[in-house]
Design an enzyme around this catalytic site. Structure first.
Site, PDB file in Angstrom:
ATOM      1  N   TYR A  59      30.942  55.759  35.079  1.00  0.00           N
ATOM      2  CA  TYR A  59      30.214  54.569  34.264  1.00  0.00           C
ATOM      3  C   TYR A  59      29.276  54.921  32.910  1.00  0.00           C
ATOM      4  CZ  TYR A  59      31.891  51.600  38.075  1.00  0.00           C
ATOM      5  OH  TYR A  59      32.594  51.142  39.102  1.00  0.00           O
ATOM      6  N   HIS A 112      31.383  40.002  38.344  1.00  0.00           N
ATOM      7  CA  HIS A 112      31.662  41.284  38.751  1.00  0.00           C
ATOM      8  C   HIS A 112      30.345  42.447  38.133  1.00  0.00           C
ATOM      9  CE1 HIS A 112      36.285  41.041  39.748  1.00  0.00           C
ATOM     10  NE2 HIS A 112      35.594  40.338  40.543  1.00  0.00           N
TER      11      HIS A 112
HETATM   12  P1  OAD Z   1      43.901  44.031  34.653  1.00  0.00           P
HETATM   13  O1  OAD Z   1      43.902  45.515  33.997  1.00  0.00           O
HETATM   14  O2  OAD Z   1      44.060  43.909  36.063  1.00  0.00           O
HETATM   15  O3  OAD Z   1      44.712  42.981  34.033  1.00  0.00           O
HETATM   16  C1  OAD Z   1      44.593  42.917  32.446  1.00  0.00           C
HETATM   17  C2  OAD Z   1      45.471  41.703  31.978  1.00  0.00           C
HETATM   18  O4  OAD Z   1      45.294  41.602  30.542  1.00  0.00           O
HETATM   19  C3  OAD Z   1      46.870  42.138  32.365  1.00  0.00           C
HETATM   20  O5  OAD Z   1      47.642  40.971  32.785  1.00  0.00           O
HETATM   21  C4  OAD Z   1      47.610  42.454  30.686  1.00  0.00           C
HETATM   22  O6  OAD Z   1      48.868  41.822  30.703  1.00  0.00           O
HETATM   23  C5  OAD Z   1      46.588  41.496  29.914  1.00  0.00           C
HETATM   24  N1  OAD Z   1      46.297  42.018  28.588  1.00  0.00           N
HETATM   25  C6  OAD Z   1      46.355  43.243  28.131  1.00  0.00           C
HETATM   26  N2  OAD Z   1      46.371  43.342  26.835  1.00  0.00           N
HETATM   27  C7  OAD Z   1      45.973  42.200  26.218  1.00  0.00           C
HETATM   28  C8  OAD Z   1      45.609  41.403  25.189  1.00  0.00           C
HETATM   29  N3  OAD Z   1      45.507  42.198  23.983  1.00  0.00           N
HETATM   30  N4  OAD Z   1      45.514  39.894  25.242  1.00  0.00           N
HETATM   31  C9  OAD Z   1      45.774  39.419  26.282  1.00  0.00           C
HETATM   32  N5  OAD Z   1      45.989  39.768  27.392  1.00  0.00           N
HETATM   33  C10 OAD Z   1      46.012  41.316  27.450  1.00  0.00           C
HETATM   34  O7  OAD Z   1      42.309  43.567  34.649  1.00  0.00           O
HETATM   35  P2  OAD Z   1      41.545  42.009  35.305  1.00  0.00           P
HETATM   36  O8  OAD Z   1      42.347  41.315  35.618  1.00  0.00           O
HETATM   37  O9  OAD Z   1      40.465  41.781  34.435  1.00  0.00           O
HETATM   38  O10 OAD Z   1      37.024  44.680  39.241  1.00  0.00           O
HETATM   39  O11 OAD Z   1      41.053  43.113  36.664  1.00  0.00           O
HETATM   40  C11 OAD Z   1      40.437  42.313  37.526  1.00  0.00           C
HETATM   41  C12 OAD Z   1      39.432  43.322  38.211  1.00  0.00           C
HETATM   42  O12 OAD Z   1      40.083  44.486  38.658  1.00  0.00           O
HETATM   43  C13 OAD Z   1      38.405  43.861  37.247  1.00  0.00           C
HETATM   44  O13 OAD Z   1      37.273  42.972  37.008  1.00  0.00           O
HETATM   45  C14 OAD Z   1      37.829  44.861  37.849  1.00  0.00           C
HETATM   46  C15 OAD Z   1      39.402  45.525  38.349  1.00  0.00           C
HETATM   47  O14 OAD Z   1      39.438  46.433  39.287  1.00  0.00           O
HETATM   48  C16 OAD Z   1      36.268  45.220  39.714  1.00  0.00           C
HETATM   49  O15 OAD Z   1      36.090  46.558  38.922  1.00  0.00           O
HETATM   50  C17 OAD Z   1      35.347  44.769  40.885  1.00  0.00           C
END
Ligand code: OAD
Length: 239
Positions: A59, A112
């Site tokens: 972190y 989160h």
């Molecule tokens: P992910 O890493 O799972 O997903 C990121 C998404 O963003 C993917 O579907 C990519 O296709 C998309 N992406 C990447 N680059 C992009 C761009 N330039 N423009 C638009 N989209 C883009 O991240 P989250 O869904 O946020 O939780 O993950 C959810 C949670 O899992 C997080 O909050 C965290 C993680 O573990 C905790 O830590 C509790």
């Protein structure tokens, strides 16, 4: 092209994809954080109990990256939407970064938690924090050391503000999900909740189709810095 209907109550959900073009890594993409780190080691209460030094290092590095990053055009477009929108508006983010607020967003819930806050495990004190954290850092409130942790929600812990978020999901007539893979609940289930309530238009804006993409009525794919400003411009055109 504007929308065929106008909206009164908007809920927006964001994930790591909206901050990707600001230089903050996503979790599950190629080169994502969870391809380099074991989430059970750095993002669970059990991992912190086993190896707090490793968790603090993880972190501390993310905090330093965040302090060097800037909000991008997608964050700015959502802040502008909130400023100019006459109706109800709520931005729910899974992101622990502060790029939405630095772009000007105000009606914002960090479900989160927040990377630039810390919490004391002894007295529960929460405060803003921009420095590295280690086992010797003393709690500014109770003075104990070894008890401070990032104010972020780890796997196995309850997300924050859920009651307020559920209320907004039930009441909205436009739900937009941006930059999230749809793999982590409860956020991944929001679109199904909105559909059950039966009155909202649902939109996914992402680089690639998310796990729950078929549940959205409308889907637009591309980099957030392009598709989010375009989408917001369409909303203004239909207001
Ligand atoms: P992910 O890493 O799972 O997903 C990121 C998404 O963003 C993917 O579907 C990519 O296709 C998309 N992406 C990447 N680059 C992009 C761009 N330039 N423009 C638009 N989209 C883009 O991240 P989250 O869904 O946020 O939780 O993950 C959810 C949670 O899992 C997080 O909050 C965290 C993680 O573990 C905790 O830590 C509790």
């Amino acid at each position: 092209m504007a929308f065929e209907r106008s909206f009164r109550s908007i809920v927006i959900l964001t994930g790591a994809g909206i901050s990707a073009e600001s230089g903050l890594g996503t979790f599950r993409d190629k080169d994502g954080l969870w391809t380099k780190y074991d989430l059970s080691e750095v993002a669970t209460p059990e991992g912190f109990a086993r190896n707090p030094v490793l968790v603090h290092d993880f972190y501390n590095a993310r905090r330093r990256n965040l302090l060097a990053a800037q909000p991008n055009a997608a964050h700015a477009a959502l802040a502008e939407l909130e400023r100019q929108w006459g109706g109800d508006f709520l931005l729910v983010t899974q992101n622990v970064d502060n790029l939405h607020e630095r772009a000007g967003s105000q009606r914002l819930l960090h479900m989160h938690g927040e990377l630039l806050k810390i919490r004391c495990g002894h007295c529960g004190y929460v405060t803003e924090w921009e420095h590295d954290l280690d086992l010797a850092t003393a709690c500014p409130a109770c003075g104990r050391s070894g008890s401070l942790r990032p104010h972020v929600v780890w796997f196995g812990e309850m997300p924050l503000y859920m009651e307020e978020i559920q209320g907004a999901l039930q009441a909205c007539d436009l739900f937009v999900s941006i930059g999230t893979s749809g793999q982590v609940y409860p956020a991944a289930g929001f679109v199904a909740e909105v559909r059950r309530a039966g009155r909202a238009h649902t939109v996914e804006l992402n680089l690639d189709p998310s796990d729950g993409h078929s549940l959205f009525a409308e889907r637009l794919y591309g980099p957030a810095t392009e598709i989010v400003p375009e989408f917001v411009a369409r909303l203004f055109a239909s207001a």
